[in-house]
Design an enzyme around this catalytic site. Structure first.
Site, PDB file in Angstrom:
ATOM      1  N   TYR A 122       0.825  -1.215   0.000  1.00 15.73           N
ATOM      2  CA  TYR A 122       0.000   0.000   0.000  1.00 15.73           C
ATOM      3  C   TYR A 122       0.857   1.262   0.000  1.00 15.73           C
ATOM      4  O   TYR A 122       0.498   2.276  -0.615  1.00 15.73           O
ATOM      5  CB  TYR A 122      -0.971  -0.016   1.184  1.00 15.73           C
ATOM      6  N   GLU A 215      -3.230 -29.508   7.691  1.00 15.84           N
ATOM      7  CA  GLU A 215      -3.463 -28.600   6.567  1.00 15.84           C
ATOM      8  C   GLU A 215      -4.575 -27.596   6.862  1.00 15.84           C
ATOM      9  O   GLU A 215      -4.425 -26.398   6.601  1.00 15.84           O
ATOM     10  CB  GLU A 215      -3.826 -29.398   5.309  1.00 15.84           C
ATOM     11  N   ASP A 268      -5.037 -33.231   2.816  1.00 13.69           N
ATOM     12  CA  ASP A 268      -5.955 -33.870   1.878  1.00 13.69           C
ATOM     13  C   ASP A 268      -5.181 -34.756   0.907  1.00 13.69           C
ATOM     14  O   ASP A 268      -4.025 -34.468   0.563  1.00 13.69           O
ATOM     15  CB  ASP A 268      -6.726 -32.821   1.069  1.00 13.69           C
TER      16      ASP A 268
END
Length: 381
Positions: A122, A215, A268
């Site tokens: 920014y 995870e 996963d």
């Protein structure tokens, strides 16, 4: 390339494979040397625009270092340079970005501040919108500066943004603060600070036998709510998805502080889950100059292909093009060990993937039992 190195504005060494953690005064001195050398070239009898030598951060330049006496491995970058020059059209803007980032980092160090990459974006968006229109340019330029100055991004005054949390059998004490018992932090766990200097000074104690790297935050919360650490002497840590630097740094610190503890990953069964596990295990190519500071000897606990029989057919999800893209990248990489490539091959051949939540078919308390059963097999992973 030898001639190019002689005309560069900074170091003349041919080898660059890691970034040091340096005190602010030394980093400022390196920036000042870069500026003085640049001005010296401009004011010479044969003025020229110097080039910026950057270590090549492409996958083709990455290697995996395997410890001789340990199982530790991590990514590092070999000694292949690429250059940025004001005189080449395709590198003009990136050349200018490096100088602007050097200026910003110098100001941060003078003011003795710490800023995040988002805060830098920014600030740069306001002062140099033509050069930093997105966060991507900021992130890439930070790594260019790391390669140029050969110091860690933390040494530049850039703080990691953290999403991570830790829970379980771990006592933490920040300097001059009360001891935090991570078994009593609730389901959200203890929020990991983005200040790597603070994380480096943490006093840690544990009687855990395992560290489970989770995870997903939702799975982390389920395991904390079930107080799995009362049944398995363990610490739970999550980055809530793709691992941020602060979480990786704390995990690396724990791996060094408690070398006898096994570190096990629960992700996963899909290419993205394996990519997350590999980032924790080896580090990342993008951070190749300091990847070893964020790597640890993590083993893949689950989900594995041997777990698929416990998952109902209805819970499998077809692989998407993005999954195939990640799988192709992983399977062609030299970092991936053979049994992990076998898992990927099964995913690709079956065309499907599975999420950890599929195990809830057996009940919401099944995850704790699953972990207890899997840790018995750790030595075979």
């Amino acid at each position: 390339m030898a001639d190019a190195r002689r005309s560069t504005i900074f170091f003349t060494e041919q080898h660059l494979s890691y970034a040091d953690i340096l005190p602010p005064l030394e980093v400022r001195a390196r920036i000042e040397v870069a500026v003085l050398n640049f001005l010296k070239v401009l004011n010479s009898s044969t003025p020229a625009i110097s080039i910026l030598p950057m270590i090549n951060r492409k996958a083709s330049n990455s290697r995996v270092n395997h410890g001789l006496l340990t199982e530790d491995s991590w990514i590092f970058l070999s000694h292949s340079f690429c250059t940025k020059s004001l005189m080449r059209e395709n590198t003009t803007k990136s050349f200018m970005r490096v100088w602007k980032m050097l200026e910003m980092c110098y100001q941060i160090l003078v003011q003795e501040k710490r800023v995040t990459q988002r805060e830098l974006f920014y600030k740069l968006l306001c002062v140099s919108p033509d050069y930093f229109p997105s966060q991507l340019q900021v992130n890439q330029t930070i790594q260019d500066v790391v390669a140029l100055l050969r110091c860690s991004r933390f040494s530049l005054g850039i703080m990691a943004s953290s999403r991570g949390a830790v829970a379980g059998r771990l006592l933490l004490q920040e300097p001059d603060q009360e001891i935090v018992d991570c078994t009593t932090c609730g389901s959200s766990g203890y929020a990991i600070s983005g200040d790597l200097n603070l994380l480096d000074k943490l006093i840690m104690k544990t009687d855990a036998h395992y560290i489970f790297v989770i995870e997903k935050h939702a799975i982390f919360q389920r395991l904390v709510e079930d107080r799995v650490f009362n049944h398995i002497p363990c610490i739970l840590i999550t980055a809530k998805g793709y691992p941020d630097l602060a979480t990786r740094f704390l995990l690396h610190r724990m791996s060094k502080a408690f070398p006898e503890i096994k570190i096990l990953g629960l992700v996963d069964w899909n290419p993205a889950g394996l990519a997350i596990l590999c980032t924790f295990k080896y580090g990342s190519i993008g951070m190749g100059l300091e990847a070893y500071r964020y790597a640890c000897n993590l083993k893949w606990l689950g989900l594995r292909k041997d777990d698929l029989d416990a998952i109902p057919e209805e819970s499998f999800i077809p692989l998407k093009p993005k999954d195939m893209q990640i799988a192709k990248s992983l399977i062609s990489s030299e970092i991936l060990q053979d049994n992990y490539k076998e898992e990927l091959a099964v995913m690709i051949q079956s065309g499907k993937k599975a999420e950890i939540e599929a195990l809830y078919f057996h009940g919401y308390d099944f995850l704790g039992k699953y972990l207890a059963n899997k840790v018995v097999q750790v030595s075979y992973i």
